[in-house]
Enzyme design. Structure first.
Site, short mmCIF file in Angstrom:
data_model
loop_
_atom_site.label_atom_id
_atom_site.label_comp_id
_atom_site.label_asym_id
_atom_site.label_seq_id
_atom_site.Cartn_x
_atom_site.Cartn_y
_atom_site.Cartn_z
CG ASP A 99 -2.19 0.74 1.02
OD1 ASP A 99 -3.25 0.27 1.49
OD2 ASP A 99 -2.16 1.79 0.33
CG ASP A 195 -4.07 6.08 0.90
OD1 ASP A 195 -5.03 5.34 1.13
OD2 ASP A 195 -3.87 7.15 1.49
CD GLU A 237 -8.54 5.24 -1.71
OE1 GLU A 237 -7.50 5.78 -1.33
OE2 GLU A 237 -9.50 5.01 -0.95
CG HIS A 309 -8.97 -0.49 4.60
ND1 HIS A 309 -8.75 -0.53 3.25
CD2 HIS A 309 -8.47 0.69 5.01
CE1 HIS A 309 -8.14 0.57 2.86
NE2 HIS A 309 -7.96 1.33 3.91
CG ASP A 310 -11.18 3.16 3.62
OD1 ASP A 310 -10.56 3.50 2.60
OD2 ASP A 310 -10.66 3.10 4.76
O1 TEU Z 1 -9.04 6.36 1.91
C1 TEU Z 1 -9.38 7.45 1.12
C2 TEU Z 1 -10.54 8.08 1.71
O2 TEU Z 1 -10.84 9.19 1.39
C3 TEU Z 1 -11.35 7.30 2.67
O3 TEU Z 1 -10.95 7.68 3.96
C4 TEU Z 1 -12.77 7.58 2.40
O4 TEU Z 1 -12.94 8.91 1.96
C5 TEU Z 1 -13.58 7.51 3.62
O5 TEU Z 1 -13.09 6.45 4.40
C6 TEU Z 1 -15.00 7.25 3.17
O6 TEU Z 1 -15.70 6.77 4.26
C7 TEU Z 1 -7.65 6.09 1.97
C8 TEU Z 1 -7.49 4.86 2.84
O7 TEU Z 1 -8.14 3.76 2.20
C9 TEU Z 1 -8.09 5.17 4.18
O8 TEU Z 1 -8.09 4.01 5.02
C10 TEU Z 1 -7.28 6.28 4.83
O9 TEU Z 1 -7.92 6.66 6.03
C11 TEU Z 1 -7.21 7.51 3.90
O10 TEU Z 1 -6.96 7.20 2.54
C12 TEU Z 1 -6.05 8.40 4.34
O11 TEU Z 1 -4.84 7.71 4.09
#
Ligand code: TEU
Ligand code: CA
Length: 532
Positions: A99, A195, A237, A309-310
């Site tokens: 990642d 990311d 992403e 995971h989000d």
């Molecule tokens: O996520 C991108 C992000 O914007 C997410 O946090 C999303 O907007 C939000 O969770 C929607 O509910 C990436 C990673 O996947 C996330 O785990 C990180 O928190 C974020 O970037 C910052 O690195």
């Protein structure tokens, strides 16, 4: 030793290391735990593991706040164990996708520690400083600008205060990132998940964040300086991508990335923010998937996912996790994996793990949910509504520990799990799934094997088939072979008729015969694939 574009033919499994398997009973998953479970993943049949960040981090955002890109987080283990994981995975024909989190670092990274020392410090413009904040907001609530007392300036953080944004206009920053990437490529990794990579072209003073004017210039520079020509999987992403933008990222002639994660489908039950929900329209879902399946054509490549995971767990969000958990989880798996693109399975999805509701904010760990709760509470929202919103969409839903067996803590740890294990681990766990030939696990295993055995699944043209609103049907055609995929995306019975005969059933989630397709009565979440 990898075929060209192996990443178009494989299935990727995402591991959130903190919640996968704990082997030293500190209640936190670790690298040794992943190594221990490689045989399980080989049985599933996946060809790559996307590893959420394992680098040194204070864990303000659980590893997405990196303080040393070239060392391993204490809780997860050592660099030696990381090298062992890469080697052990390769022995099982599994690539490790790291990642890459380079939109920001942790505020405990040595670059930021230097940068905040003074305006004259040589690292000052590794980050983004301003005399006054503008309207930019943080994804984790509040302003995206944090006052630094020492210099009286503000630094930008599109995420938490402990995640200062890097200044990509500074070519020294870009060089540092590329050197770090080559450090990992030299260790034999299979690629990178990038990311929020759509943010690195930001122009903060103009409040531009995603899809900035230099974004693709930077990605082409990165490609040439690091993974270009090395047959690695790179997936960006990119929350705001359209098919046209996706072609800019993933058209092979542009030498940028292999593919992207876009989230148009994931936003279809939301109203503005993720916390405001609306009913999912299946016709809308069909239209969006059909658009992405057809418009990228030969100028790009799709990723396919329901979970990460989000995101809340899909069987609870768009399936039905009480009466029809198994049928609806299989429906979602078959419907997605039969499409064109690289499928991603998130840990626990293959055994139908569900959301895990809480009753109080004290049980919530995720910084995004906690910050939202306190911000909205101060604006007068009711606690019950906020807890309900977190139970529906909070990121902890996906982060409860992997459920391995029916022993204490689901076999995840013999210590105190960092985040409570879902109490349904007694019924929903890997051991149970492997024993039950009708489990969701074996549906995923079969889908992955079908992809290995049938080029149609990789290259077949997608075409939507007319059907009732809540029936999602499409065909895949390749070299005169045609498969029909039919899914009842509802818990009500649905009619379906198709003018054609089925020669063979490929996969299904009910034990029924499908020969005459002219007048079918689909049971709740009934799904099947037939060769026509
Ligand atoms: O996520 C991108 C992000 O914007 C997410 O946090 C999303 O907007 C939000 O969770 C929607 O509910 C990436 C990673 O996947 C996330 O785990 C990180 O928190 C974020 O970037 C910052 O690195
Ligand atoms: Ca541990």
């Amino acid at each position: 030793n990898k075929k060209t574009n192996w990443w178009q033919e494989t299935v990727v499994y995402q591991i959130y290391p903190r919640s996968f398997k704990d082997t030293n009973n500190d209640g936190i998953g670790d690298l040794k735990g992943i190594i221990e479970k490689l045989d399980y993943l080989q049985t599933l049949g996946i060809g790559a593991i996307w590893l959420s960040p394992v680098y040194k981090s204070p864990n303000d955002d659980n590893g997405y706040d990196i303080s040393d890109y070239e060392d391993i987080m204490d809780e997860f283990g050592t660099m030696k164990e990381m090298e062992e994981l890469i080697d052990e995975a390769k022995k099982r024909n599994i690539e490790i996708i790291m990642d890459l989190v380079v939109n920001h670092t942790s505020d405990e990274h040595k670059w930021f520690i230097e940068s905040r020392k003074s305006k004259e410090n040589p690292y000052r413009d590794y980050y983004i400083w301003a005399d006054e904040p503008n309207g930019l907001k943080s994804t984790f609530s509040g302003s995206a600008w944090e006052l630094d007392e020492l210099s009286g300036q503000y630094y930008l953080h599109l995420f938490s205060k402990k995640q200062p944004d890097l200044n990509w206009e500074n070519e020294r920053v870009r060089k540092e990132v590329y050197d770090m990437m080559n450090f990992w490529i030299d260790k034999g990794i299979g690629g990178f998940r990038m990311d929020v990579i759509d943010l690195i072209g930001k122009i903060p003073e103009k409040e531009i964040t995603g899809n900035g004017p230099k974004l693709h210039e930077y990605l082409q520079e990165m490609n040439k300086a690091t993974f270009g020509g090395k047959n690695l999987l790179t997936v960006g992403e990119t929350w705001g991508a359209t098919p046209e933008i996706a072609k800019l990222y993933s058209n092979p002639n542009r030498e940028e990335l292999s593919m992207i994660f876009q989230f148009e489908h994931s936003g279809l039950d939301e109203k503005g923010t993720k916390w405001k929900t609306r009913k999912l329209s299946i016709p809308e879902l069909k239209r969006v998937f059909a658009k992405w399946q057809t418009e990228l054509g030969h100028e790009g490549w799709n990723s396919l996912f329901w979970n990460n995971h989000d995101l809340p767990r899909i069987v609870s969000r768009w399936g039905e996790d009480k009466v029809y958990r198994v049928e609806s989880a299989k429906m979602l798996a078959i419907l997605l994996h039969m499409m064109k693109g690289t499928p991603y399975i998130y840990q626990g999805e293959e055994i139908g793990m569900t959301n895990c509701p809480v009753t109080d904010i004290s049980q919530v760990e995720d910084i995004e949910s906690v910050n939202m709760y306190h911000e909205r509470l101060s604006l007068g929202d009711k606690k019950e509504e906020l807890i309900a919103a977190i139970n529906a969409k909070g990121r902890d839903n996906a982060r409860t520990p992997m459920q391995w067996d029916s022993s204490e803590n689901g076999g995840f740890t013999k210590g105190n799990a960092w985040l409570s294990v879902n109490p349904n681990y007694k019924e929903i766990n890997v051991e149970q799934a492997l024993k039950d030939k009708h489990s969701i696990f074996y549906t995923y295993q079969k889908l992955i094997q079908l992809r290995k055995d049938n080029p149609l699944m990789i290259w077949g043209e997608f075409e939507l088939v007319t059907s009732a609103d809540n029936v999602f049907a499409y065909t895949r055609e390749y070299n005169a072979e045609k498969w029909l995929v039919v899914a009842n995306f509802s818990e009500n019975e649905q009619k379906f008729s198709f003018d054609g005969k089925a020669k063979q059933v490929i996969i299904q989630n009910y034990d029924k015969a499908y020969l005459d397709l002219s007048d079918l009565n689909l049971l709740p979440y009934e799904t099947f694939v037939v060769k026509l």
